[in-house]
Design a protein around this motif. Structure first.
Motif, short mmCIF file in Angstrom:
data_model
loop_
_atom_site.label_atom_id
_atom_site.label_comp_id
_atom_site.label_asym_id
_atom_site.label_seq_id
_atom_site.Cartn_x
_atom_site.Cartn_y
_atom_site.Cartn_z
N ARG A 189 52.61 11.30 51.06
CA ARG A 189 51.40 12.09 51.16
C ARG A 189 50.21 11.16 51.26
NH1 ARG A 189 50.11 17.30 52.65
NH2 ARG A 189 48.07 17.84 51.82
N GLY A 190 49.44 11.31 52.30
CA GLY A 190 48.32 10.41 52.52
C GLY A 190 47.07 10.82 51.77
N SER A 191 46.26 9.81 51.43
CA SER A 191 44.90 9.98 50.92
C SER A 191 44.79 10.77 49.63
CB SER A 191 44.01 10.66 51.97
OG SER A 191 44.07 9.97 53.16
N VAL A 192 45.80 10.69 48.77
CA VAL A 192 45.66 11.35 47.48
C VAL A 192 44.80 10.49 46.57
CG1 VAL A 192 46.89 12.33 45.51
CG2 VAL A 192 47.95 12.35 47.77
N SER A 193 43.83 11.08 45.93
CA SER A 193 42.94 10.34 45.05
C SER A 193 42.41 11.33 44.01
CB SER A 193 41.78 9.75 45.84
OG SER A 193 40.97 10.80 46.31
N PRO A 194 41.79 10.82 42.94
CA PRO A 194 41.25 11.77 41.96
C PRO A 194 40.27 12.75 42.61
CG PRO A 194 41.23 9.55 41.07
CD PRO A 194 41.64 9.44 42.52
N GLN A 195 39.55 12.27 43.61
CA GLN A 195 38.58 13.15 44.27
C GLN A 195 39.27 14.13 45.19
OE1 GLN A 195 38.22 9.65 44.26
NE2 GLN A 195 37.00 9.98 42.40
N LYS A 196 40.42 13.75 45.69
CA LYS A 196 41.13 14.59 46.65
C LYS A 196 42.56 14.76 46.14
CE LYS A 196 41.16 14.89 51.67
NZ LYS A 196 41.04 14.11 52.90
N LEU B 78 71.46 4.59 45.38
CA LEU B 78 70.10 4.32 44.94
C LEU B 78 69.46 3.36 45.94
CD1 LEU B 78 67.95 4.62 42.66
CD2 LEU B 78 68.96 2.60 41.60
N TRP B 79 68.28 3.72 46.40
CA TRP B 79 67.60 2.92 47.42
C TRP B 79 66.25 2.46 46.91
CZ3 TRP B 79 70.23 2.06 51.96
CH2 TRP B 79 71.32 2.90 52.23
N TYR B 80 65.91 1.23 47.31
CA TYR B 80 64.60 0.70 46.98
C TYR B 80 63.78 0.64 48.27
CZ TYR B 80 60.98 -2.69 45.86
OH TYR B 80 59.77 -3.30 45.70
N ARG B 81 62.52 1.06 48.19
CA ARG B 81 61.68 1.05 49.38
C ARG B 81 61.01 -0.31 49.49
NH1 ARG B 81 61.59 3.42 54.26
NH2 ARG B 81 59.50 3.41 55.15
N GLN B 82 61.34 -0.98 50.56
CA GLN B 82 60.86 -2.34 50.79
C GLN B 82 59.50 -2.27 51.50
OE1 GLN B 82 61.28 -5.57 49.68
NE2 GLN B 82 63.45 -5.29 50.13
N SER C 70 47.83 -1.68 51.51
CA SER C 70 47.31 -1.26 52.80
C SER C 70 48.36 -0.47 53.59
CB SER C 70 46.87 -2.49 53.62
OG SER C 70 47.98 -3.38 53.72
N TYR C 71 49.63 -0.64 53.23
CA TYR C 71 50.67 0.09 53.92
C TYR C 71 51.60 0.73 52.90
CZ TYR C 71 53.82 1.40 57.66
OH TYR C 71 54.57 2.13 58.53
N GLN D 234 53.36 3.28 52.79
CA GLN D 234 54.60 3.94 53.19
C GLN D 234 55.80 2.99 53.16
OE1 GLN D 234 51.65 4.14 54.90
NE2 GLN D 234 51.65 5.87 56.31
N GLY D 235 55.54 1.71 53.13
CA GLY D 235 56.63 0.75 53.12
C GLY D 235 57.30 0.66 54.48
N SER D 236 58.32 -0.20 54.55
CA SER D 236 58.89 -0.46 55.86
C SER D 236 60.38 -0.13 55.98
CB SER D 236 58.67 -1.92 56.24
OG SER D 236 59.11 -2.75 55.18
N SER D 237 61.17 -0.38 54.94
CA SER D 237 62.60 -0.17 55.09
C SER D 237 63.24 0.15 53.76
CB SER D 237 63.26 -1.41 55.69
OG SER D 237 63.07 -2.49 54.79
N TRP D 238 64.51 0.54 53.81
CA TRP D 238 65.24 0.89 52.59
C TRP D 238 66.23 -0.22 52.26
CZ3 TRP D 238 63.56 4.98 49.99
CH2 TRP D 238 62.90 6.00 50.68
N ASP D 239 66.31 -0.57 50.98
CA ASP D 239 67.31 -1.52 50.51
C ASP D 239 68.25 -0.81 49.56
OD1 ASP D 239 66.27 -3.54 51.87
OD2 ASP D 239 65.75 -4.79 50.13
#
Lengths: 1202, 275
Positions: A1021-1028, A1064-1068, A1073-1074, A1076-1081
């Motif tokens: 979910r993008g742009s979640v913040s206390p204000q939003k 069980l997967w770890y998000r690499q 700044s990014y 969402q991460g890039s890949s699954w380990d």
């Protein structure tokens, strides 16, 4: 108290609709008061009614979650060599716009809103998701030809493509009466309606929220409303159901009971209602109790039928159940009623014949469905309260108006009644029981008059009001048939709409109306004046405040024998405010007087003891012993329960601390032996559910390693709880643990629903020598939950098996933990509903087909046990059975129409349709059981939840709201607003739109929100913040290859997920700044659940370890070697289990001192290499063996049993 | 976090350092050493002074050892009052340890009850518990208990077993959730300045208007003289278990948390010390 509040609906004789909350004391006028109603029929989430215009209206309760319906259509294209993909299709192809099958032409603009009660949520857009995988921009999926399997990638042979367009519409007419308009052919349209009844939600869950809506028209025809469900609350059309005669009234129970009355006086019963056929098949006629007095009214529940005959007598039908919906015979009940209504739990309400009061049938229990007595509900109306309130102030201001004075008096009378109401209006019962109709009016009126002679003058204006029922009942008596035959006279029960012009009357006008009509009934008036002083001197409540009711419906009103209702005594507002519950840190805890007492007591102790500690104690401390007889699961083969003597010795050391030893004396080859346990070594005492024994297990670190706890059983549940309470108190005492758990506490839940909490030591996460997690001490907290989540600010939420959301009150104890080991003012009743399953297994043989009915227990792991249950349950005393056995169709793999699943042989994977190779089949029977317990939990109504996530920690000060996300049981994603430390329950839900139902959500530090949809696709979910707090949009993240995720957990910078195959997967590659991460380990397999803490520590519930096929019960495991540069850790450390379902470490933000951490990081990095030998996250030798020790049956026996 | 439960422990484990000295006129064979002991505030003098008796017996002739009784600064100490109450009433604001004089002769018949055995103390204790429950629950709770539960209360007190005692006593401290408290609060108010041994009246924990009654409300109703008038000088101390709770404290809370084991709230009103 914490049982969900629900509503009783009623209509007064003026057609105004009121509701009375099970937690309330006043009837509240329905929010939408534009209309007057004849009939209402309610369930928990909505109410249907017939207004005075004889039209049907539905009142759908508002909720933070919208009712959304997804419209979809497909855009189809074919490739041609000239223009590439284009709209030109071949003549044999489907339309350019079609449904999913391609058979139906569906253009975007062909979609219209079904009724004025809907609105579009947005415009059409393309769905860029195919089966959990994101597609290319544009959402096209490719195939060789229509119809075929579509894939997201374009290949050389992709000749056709299609994409899905979706658009949501939203039901907007909530908390208001929405007119049900019909699109049917006008000729087919039902004539004006006369009665309506809704129910049948227990018949099937498919589609979600399905309801049976039945109506009777004025011409006596019965109608069934098609397709009423959660996503289509209005239904689609009326179907005529043929009846053997002209129907007058109808009643539909929660399950398959449906009765109606014919105007000839018989009842008709619908047969053949089941999940495949909710309309039923045929009618059977049931004769009335006596031929001269036909049945006027029926009402049905799950297993009961109540009826009122034309002489107003009340009848109970004997022998009614699912297999025999007609029952066997009538039993006459005490009392005379206008109508009766059966609500939830087969509870019964009625409207008194003489006084038009609403009565509640007391003492209705599953074993005594006919109940004991009628009890009048004396709750006033909200409007009355405000009036009396204002008149009080008027009076005190010295203003005396005649009207106000009278009301003021009745107020005094009421409050008197409140104080000395040891007897609750007993005079009502004789009236109902045996006073003939004509006398009754006098008695009632007399009661009013007798209440206070000073009121006599006022009574002149009041008595005629009481005679209003008289006005109605002779009419219906004289005109028996006529009253039912003609449309206009069916309004008999509420005669006003025809003659009275006013619609928005307030109470004063309501008083005046009967005044006028009084002159037309001189004899009743005189009767009442005669009887005025004769009886009922103790009658307290003023009948001038007494509303007159025409209709009552308890179909949405949840009352059971545990409910404490405030309906039967008039309460003063002040008392209730004293009792009002306050959550969180109750202000009382911090009041000055309490602080002063704490402070003075410690000063006193200091003053009187400090310099005198060397003095001798007056009373010598002695050893205290509790002994008893229990059964012990003996440790040598053959394992079996053996009678043992048990003794608990408590002694006090010189330091004043208590220590205890538990001795178990047993015989071994006729030799007396014993084993003993120091209670300060015990890590957990946990109830075990099996064998119909009341047994519990006792673990020490050693026994956790062995996976062989001491198991003890008592003969009664009470005895077991006495021992458990005593032993756990001793354990807590020897570890100096008391009071509520800290904010850092680790919470876990067993598959039995029991809640455990452990205080983490700093050595648990990082220290020179990591504390093994089998040494963690777990203590029980009352309550019954399926899932629990917390954060380091002490916010704890749980979800029950019935999906109810609960918030932690800050207390401890509850359940069997009572007295000193339990806090007092924040423990509440808690209820939960759990299903108990058994399997019916059959094998096919060529001669007889399927045969050999055998039943197996719920525990499919215990198949080896081959326990034959044959329809009866092991005794589970804390459970009360609330439903009969029914076939469960919601089992993974799917079922056929009769609930069967097929397989080649036991035990393999089952599927829902028979093939040539299948020789065995099974079906699952379920039975709902209700659990009533207590614990530090308060319900967060009204939305049922599936998953919860709380932001693990934030630097936010205590004032700021804490982000809490949830997934509802329907799959809606929700964001809780207003959650603070002071108000952990928050204020309301904010709905976060999704294109499909979700199953899991998690929020990590810096408001990183991840979620998983039911189809296994993952979203950020993008742009979640206390204000939003709800963010702005979902980013579809591709799942690990060929895996569908089912759960996510996000810590500070780590995000881990579990897929449906237990990986069980770890998000690499997650960076600020990014995110969402890039890949699954891949980290490990055999994982059931993961909890990532605020320090990125990883804890899981691990399932079977490779090689032990029968081990499927959960074990708490801790990932060791997790370092900032090694976020996936190195190996597993095994803790308590099996039988664990859930763990949350999201409160544990205790970091070890920095220096210590530094020194050890070297040491640590060396360690993992030694231990890293297992693919499956198996740790070093000793821990691997711990999980493998005593595999097979023995492990099952030790686990809590799931 | 401090919990209300801690109050129960503090109350239970309250101890008064005491120095027992034999009365000078008692005839002894050799000099009697004083005897030091920590007395539980919630217990009774004759219940916890076996050691004292034994100690002084050693120096006395056998024939002179009769019924033991205690006196503080000329006042015979009533054994049937809890020790904490005796101390608060007669000796608070004095230096510790509490100096109690031990007598064997001249039993003050008009001031004290005889205490021939522990059974008498038990009978007295149980009578108080029953009376308190009559006030709180119309005796319903105590009557529903079994004989062994009654015994457990007494044994808990006698052996100083907090858990043993409270496992039963908590039932006596419950009230139906629909009520805001007990029917009446079992309390006794003691003053040294008056002839009356104590004041005891019917007093409800919740006022007619639904407000919780406070300690102040209680005193106003039953002992108005004890209250310091507004902007007047404080003349009295209102003391329970050696502390002075604020007058705003709800009596229901006090009754639940600061009653003696006999389930009564024993409140001492003593003159404000002038130092």
């Amino acid at each position: 108290m914490a049982i969900p509040n629900s509503l009783l609906w009623a209509v007064d004789i003026f057609g105004r609709v009121y509701t009375l909350s099970t937690a309330g004391q006043y009837w509240e006028l329905c929010k939408d008061r534009q209309l007057e109603f004849k009939r209402v029929s309610a369930v928990k989430h909505c109410c249907w009614g017939i207004a005075c215009d004889h039209q049907v209206y539905a009142y759908i309760f508002s909720s933070d979650v919208p009712i959304r319906y997804q419209e979809e259509t497909y855009e189809n294209q074919r490739w041609n060599p000239v223009g590439g993909f284009c709209e030109k299709l071949m003549p044999s192809d489907r339309w350019q716009w079609s449904d999913v099958s391609g058979l139906k032409h569906q253009q975007l603009d062909s979609f219209t809103l079904p009724s004025p009660h809907w609105e579009w949520e947005s415009d059409w857009y393309v769905d860029e998701n195919i089966g959990g995988e994101p597609t290319e921009k544009g959402g096209w999926t490719y195939a060789i030809d229509f119809p075929a399997t579509y894939a997201k990638d374009k290949k050389w042979n992709s000749c056709v493509r299609r994409r899905r367009w979706i658009r949501y519409r939203r039901y907007k007419s909530r908390d208001t009466w929405a007119k049900i308009s019909s699109h049917d052919d006008p000729k087919q349209l039902p004539d004006p309606f006369n009665d309506i009844s809704i129910g049948g939600w227990e018949i099937t869950d498919e589609p979600m929220g399905r309801l049976s809506v039945w109506a009777v028209s004025l011409q006596g025809r019965v109608w069934y409303r098609e397709d009423v469900c959660h996503h289509n609350p209005e239904g689609s059309s009326w179907s005529l159901i043929a009846t053997p005669g002209e129907a007058v009234q109808i009643s539909c129970g929660p399950y398959d009971l449906l009765w109606a009355t014919l105007w000839e006086g018989q009842a008709i019963v619908r047969e053949g209602i089941d999940r495949n056929n909710p309309q039923g098949i045929s009618w059977t006629i049931v004769e009335p109790p006596s031929s001269e007095n036909g049945i006027l009214h029926v009402s049905v529940g799950v297993n009961v039928v109540w009826a009122v005959t034309k002489d107003r007598k009340v009848w109970f039908r004997r022998g009614v159940n699912s297999h025999n919906p007609c029952g066997t015979s009538w039993i006459e009940m005490v009392g005379e009623m206008m109508m009766v209504n059966v609500g939830l739990n087969d509870q019964v309400w009625g409207i008194g014949c003489e006084d038009r009061a609403v009565y509640f049938r007391q003492g209705v229990t599953p074993s005594e469905l006919s109940g004991k007595t009628w009890k009048a509900i004396v709750s006033g109306r909200e409007s009355d309260r405000s009036q009396t309130g204002s008149s009080t102030s008027l009076l005190s201001a010295g203003c005396f108006f005649s009207d106000d004075v009278r009301e003021q008096m009745s107020l005094i009378v009421q409050s008197d009644a409140d104080i000395s109401s040891d007897t609750e209006s007993p005079q009502i019962h004789p009236n109902l029981a045996d006073t003939p109709l004509s006398d009754a009016a006098a008695t009632i009126n007399g009661n009013n008059g007798g209440s206070q002679s000073a009121e006599a003058s006022a009574n002149a204006a009041v008595d005629p009001l009481d005679s209003a029922p008289e006005e109605a009942s002779p009419a219906s008596d004289n005109g028996e048939k006529a009253g039912l035959e003609k449309p206009e006279s069916s309004a008999d029960q509420d005669p006003h709409p025809a003659e009275l012009q006013w619609t928005n009357i307030d109470l004063k006008e309501a008083h005046k109306k009967p005044l006028l009509s009084a002159s037309t009934f001189p004899e009743t008036s005189s009767l009442s004046s005669l009887g005025m002083f004769s009886v009922g001197v103790e009658e307290h409540y003023g009948a001038d405040e007494h509303p007159l009711w025409a209709w009552v419906c308890g179909g949405g009103c949840l009352v059971d024998s545990h409910s404490s209702l405030k309906w039967f005594t008039l309460q003063s507002g002040l008392l209730s405010s004293v009792q009002s519950l306050s959550l969180s840190i109750s202000p009382a805890q911090t009041t000055a007087w309490r602080k002063q007492i704490f402070q003075q007591l410690s000063e006193r102790t200091k003053r009187e003891l400090e310099n005198f500690r060397h003095y001798e104690q007056a009373i010598e401390q002695s050893v205290w012993v509790k002994t008893g007889t229990l059964q012990w699961w003996r440790s040598w083969k053959p394992h079996k329960w053996t009678d043992v003597r048990v003794a608990l010795e408590q002694f006090t050391g010189n330091d004043g601390m208590r220590d205890s030893i538990l001795f178990i004396y047993y015989m071994f080859h006729e030799e007396k032996k014993y084993l003993h346990v120091f209670l300060n070594e015990v890590t957990i005492l946990v109830e075990v559910l099996n064998d119909a024994k009341h047994s519990f297990a006792l673990y020490t670190p050693e026994r956790t390693k062995q996976r062989w706890p001491i198991r003890l059983a008592a003969t009664t549940e009470q005895e077991m709880h006495d021992w458990l309470a005593l032993l756990s108190m001793s354990c807590c005492e020897s570890r100096r643990i008391q009071g509520p758990p800290s904010h850092q506490a680790i919470w876990s839940i067993t598959c039995k629903g029991d809640v455990f909490v452990s205080e983490p030591s700093p050595e648990l996460e990082a220290a020179p020598h990591l504390m093994p997690c089998d040494q963690m001490f777990w203590r029980q907290i009352g309550g019954h939950l399926r899932l629990i989540e917390c954060n380091s600010h002490g916010i704890v939420w749980g979800i029950g098996y019935d999906h109810t959301a609960w918030v932690y009150t800050g207390g401890y104890g509850g359940g069997f933990i009572q007295g000193l080991a339990s806090s007092a003012d924040n423990i509440y009743m808690q209820s939960d509903v759990k299903c108990v399953y058994i399997y019916e297994n059959q094998r096919w043989n060529p001669v007889t087909g399927y045969s050999n009915r055998t039943f197996h227990t719920s525990n499919y792991n215990a198949k080896g046990a081959e326990e034959e249950v044959k329809g009866d349950l092991p005794a589970m005393p804390s459970l009360s059975v609330v439903s009969d056995w029914y076939i469960d169709f919601n089992i993974s793999g799917g079922t056929d129409r009769e609930g069967w699943q097929y397989a080649a042989d036991f035990p393999t994977s089952y599927h829902g349709h028979k093939t040539m190779k299948d020789f065995v089949r099974r079906r699952r029977w379920a039975r709902k059981c209700k659990i009533i317990t207590s614990g530090p939990w308060l319900e967060v109504p009204p939305i049922s939840l599936w998953d919860i996530a709380i932001i693990p920690s934030s630097a936010a000060d205590t004032e700021e709201s804490i982000a809490l996300w949830a997934v509802s049981d329907k799959g809606d994603v929700l964001c809780r607003l207003g959650v603070t430390q002071q108000n952990p329950a928050g204020t309301s839900w904010l709905h976060v739109g999704t294109d499909q139902p979700f199953i899991s959500v998690s929020i990590g530090a810096f408001h990183q929100v991840w979620a998983v949809a039911r189809d296994g696709s993952t979203f950020y979910r993008g742009s979640v913040s206390p204000q939003k707090p709800a963010g702005d949009c979902w980013y579809h993240i591709p799942s690990p290859p060929k895996q569908k995720l089912k759960q996510v957990s996000v810590g500070r910078t780590s995000m881990l997920a579990v897929d449906k195959n237990g990986n069980l997967w770890y998000r690499q590659g997650i960076t600020p700044s990014y995110p969402q991460g890039s890949s699954w380990d891949h980290v490990s397999n055999n994982i059931r659940k993961v909890s990532v803490g605020p320090l990125d520590q990883v804890w899981v519930i691990a399932d079977k370890v490779q090689g032990s096929h029968s081990l499927s019960c959960g074990t708490v495991c801790h990932r060791t070697g997790v370092q900032p540069l090694e976020p996936k850790g190195a190996s597993w450390d095994y803790g308590i289990g099996g039988g664990w379902e859930h763990i949350t470490v999201r409160g544990n933000a205790t970091e070890a001192p920095k220096t210590a951490l530094h020194e050890t990081s070297e040491e640590h990095s060396a360690k993992p290499t030694d231990l890293e030998d297992g693919e499956n996250g198996g740790k070093g030798n000793h821990s691997k063996t711990t999980l493998m020790v005593n595999e097979g049956q023995e492990l099952e026996r030790n686990s809590v049993n799931c | 976090m401090t919990d209300d439960k801690d109050v129960l422990r503090d109350v239970w484990f309250g101890r008064i350092p005491t120095c027992f000295m034999l009365y000078q006129d008692e005839i002894t064979e050799r000099e009697a050493e004083p005897y030091y002991l920590l007395l539980p505030r919630i217990s009774y003098l004759t219940l916890v002074t076996d050691k004292v008796k034994k100690h002084f017996q050693k120096v006395m002739r056998q024939e002179d050892v009769t019924e033991i009784w205690f006196e503080y600064e000329g006042t015979p100490l009533k054994w049937h009052f809890p020790i904490g109450l005796l101390f608060d009433l007669h000796a608070s604001n004095t230096a510790l340890p509490w100096n109690i004089t031990v007598h064997f002769k001249n039993f003050p018949e008009k001031d004290l009850l005889h205490c021939p055995s522990k059974d008498v103390i038990e009978a007295h204790f149980m009578a108080c518990v029953k009376e308190a429950d009559a006030l709180k629950h119309k005796s319903q709770v105590i009557n529903e208990m079994q004989k062994k539960d009654h015994k457990q209360l007494w044994m808990g007190l006698q052996n100083d077993k907090f858990d043993q005692f409270w496992a039963i006593n908590r039932k006596l401290m419950e009230y139906p959730p629909e009520d805001s408290g007990f029917r009446y609060i079992p309390f006794r108010i003691y003053q040294v300045t008056t002839e009356r041994p104590f004041i005891q009246k019917l007093f409800r924990p919740v006022a007619a208007n639904g407000q919780l009654n406070t300690l102040g409300d209680l005193l106003k109703e039953v002992c108005p003289a004890a209250i310091t008038p507004e902007d007047g000088e404080k003349k009295n101390q209102v003391m329970v278990h050696g502390i002075e709770p604020m007058l705003e404290t709800p009596v229901q809370w006090l009754s639940e948390h600061m009653s003696y084991p006999d389930n009564f709230l024993h409140i001492s009103i003593i003159p404000q010390p002038t130092d």
